[in-house]
Design a protein around this motif. Structure first.
Motif, PDB file in Angstrom:
ATOM      1  N   ASP A 172     -31.260 -15.270  23.373  1.00  0.00           N
ATOM      2  CA  ASP A 172     -30.183 -14.409  24.215  1.00  0.00           C
ATOM      3  C   ASP A 172     -28.698 -15.150  23.962  1.00  0.00           C
ATOM      4  O   ASP A 172     -28.568 -16.562  24.407  1.00  0.00           O
ATOM      5  CB  ASP A 172     -30.064 -14.348  25.814  1.00  0.00           C
ATOM      6  N   SER A 231     -32.981 -14.419  29.298  1.00  0.00           N
ATOM      7  CA  SER A 231     -31.220 -12.877  29.489  1.00  0.00           C
ATOM      8  C   SER A 231     -30.805 -14.069  30.131  1.00  0.00           C
ATOM      9  O   SER A 231     -30.721 -14.561  31.298  1.00  0.00           O
ATOM     10  CB  SER A 231     -32.273 -12.102  29.782  1.00  0.00           C
ATOM     11  N   ASP A 273     -35.337  -8.590  30.893  1.00  0.00           N
ATOM     12  CA  ASP A 273     -33.731  -8.778  31.244  1.00  0.00           C
ATOM     13  C   ASP A 273     -33.050  -8.698  32.719  1.00  0.00           C
ATOM     14  O   ASP A 273     -33.834  -8.132  33.013  1.00  0.00           O
ATOM     15  CB  ASP A 273     -33.334  -7.637  29.920  1.00  0.00           C
TER      16      ASP A 273
END
Length: 400
Positions: A172, A231, A273
């Motif tokens: 990410d 994330s 997430d």
């Protein structure tokens, strides 16, 4: 909520304002069925248009319809059907990260950039992370650990020679309010590029060695329980939330707090997430469903109590109408959460004193109050007098 009453007035932290939410189905009720054969990896919104990265290509659809268009390498310039990331820039351009390069969509114009055009010496451009900042600078992270920066028409590559990167794949990339770049890696923890200097932390608070680059020591290590960081999200106050395979971490750059299934109400520690909706509720995508925390309690959504097509959730985002989209390994589901009741409770409650709970926002048509298992009325608000000390449970059912 509950309150603990003694013989005299009792002040209790649980007596706070709280919201009640009503969940309604997204206009496309068949959305879980429509996309059931796709592994949803990323979702972006542009007006009424939805862009979805999947394992079978790039999907575009309207928020108000079930019909969609699937772009693949057979009917578009996409180099591969494995689409990992999609991001919309401030200019409205669509940036699509695939397993073989970057595609930029500007209106009807599509441009492909592969490893040769970007300048990767290993000729491998499997894009696993993608971000675009306010200046339209593009940041790409690869499975092999390189970070690419596209600015003013030219590319800069960061690898093991000029940064602490290059050892682990980048999962990410996120841009902070200050414009700093933070990366989550597949085994190397978190890496930051701050005002031209680098910092990195793994779950042992260690650093990567080697390379010729400037390091900053302005940050205290976050308490990472895993070095696999999947994330990175910033909340409304600019604070960082880090999702790992062993829960998630709130980090200010100095103080950090680790959350996992053994100290809060998340069902699984594999956090893919983290998302904050317009009501400032936090949503967590995990390997076993999605969870939502509104400041008072956790709600777990899974295939057994919702229309989620799979418990393996990957991404969460909201559209302009605050429909919450949850992308899973077997399709997506979208629901609409709106406030139907908002209450303010007193700071103190006394025995033999009437507790009044007033509803500020009437959005439901039916209300039912239950106190200690007994019906307490069907009005919008509650009037109730406690006659015994102890812990009392108050439940509101609000619905349409």
């Amino acid at each position: 909520f509950n309150t603990k009453l003694k013989q005299t007035c009792a002040t209790n932290g649980h007596l706070n304002a709280f919201d009640a939410f009503f969940a309604s189905t997204y206009p496309c009720e068949d959305l879980p069925k429509v996309l059931k054969n796709f592994d949803i990896k990323d979702i972006e919104m542009e007006g009424q248009d939805v862009w979805i990265a999947t394992d079978r290509g790039l999907i575009t659809m309207s928020q108000n319809e079930c019909d969609y268009t699937l772009y693949t390498k057979s009917n578009s310039i996409l180099p591969d059907n494995e689409v990992n990331r999609v991001v919309i820039g401030t200019s409205g351009k669509i940036y699509v990260g695939t397993s073989e390069g970057l595609v930029i969509i500007d209106g009807t114009s599509w441009t492909f950039l592969g490893a040769n055009q970007i300048g990767l010496s290993n000729n491998n451009l499997n894009i696993s992370a993608l971000a675009v900042d306010e200046k339209e600078t593009v940041w790409i992270g690869t499975r092999t650990g390189e970070l690419g920066k596209y600015e003013n028409g030219s590319w800069t590559i960061f690898d093991g020679q000029n940064s602490p990167l290059g050892h682990y794949g980048i999962l990410d990339v996120a841009v902070s309010r200050a414009g700093n770049i933070w990366m989550g890696t597949d085994g190397g923890g978190i890496v930051g590029y701050v005002n031209g200097a680098w910092t990195d932390f793994n779950h042992n608070h260690g650093h990567h060695g080697g390379g010729n680059y400037v390091r900053t020591y302005a940050f205290a290590p976050p308490y990472l329980r895993s070095s696999v960081v999947q994330s990175i999200t910033f909340d409304l106050n600019g604070m960082m939330w880090i999702g790992t395979t062993e829960g998630f971490v709130y980090w200010t750059g100095g103080q950090s707090i680790a959350y996992h299934s053994r100290n809060i109400g998340i069902p699984n520690d594999d956090v893919r997430d983290i998302y904050f909706d317009k009501n400032d509720a936090i949503w967590i995508a995990t390997a076993y469903g999605a969870v939502r925390y509104n400041g008072y309690g956790w709600t777990h959504y899974h295939t057994g109590n919702s229309d989620l097509p799979s418990n393996s959730t990957n991404v969460i985002i909201s559209d302009p109408l605050n429909h919450i989209w949850v992308g899973t390994s077997s399709g997506a589901h979208a629901i609409n959460y709106k406030i139907i009741a908002k209450f303010h409770l007193p700071e103190a409650v006394c025995l033999d004193q009437t507790l009044k709970v007033d509803n500020e926002t009437v959005g439901a048509t039916n209300y039912r109050w239950v106190v200690d298992g007994q019906d307490a009325g069907e009005d919008e608000g509650l009037d109730w007098t406690f006659v015994t000390p102890g812990v009392h449970d108050i439940v509101l059912y609000a619905y349409n």
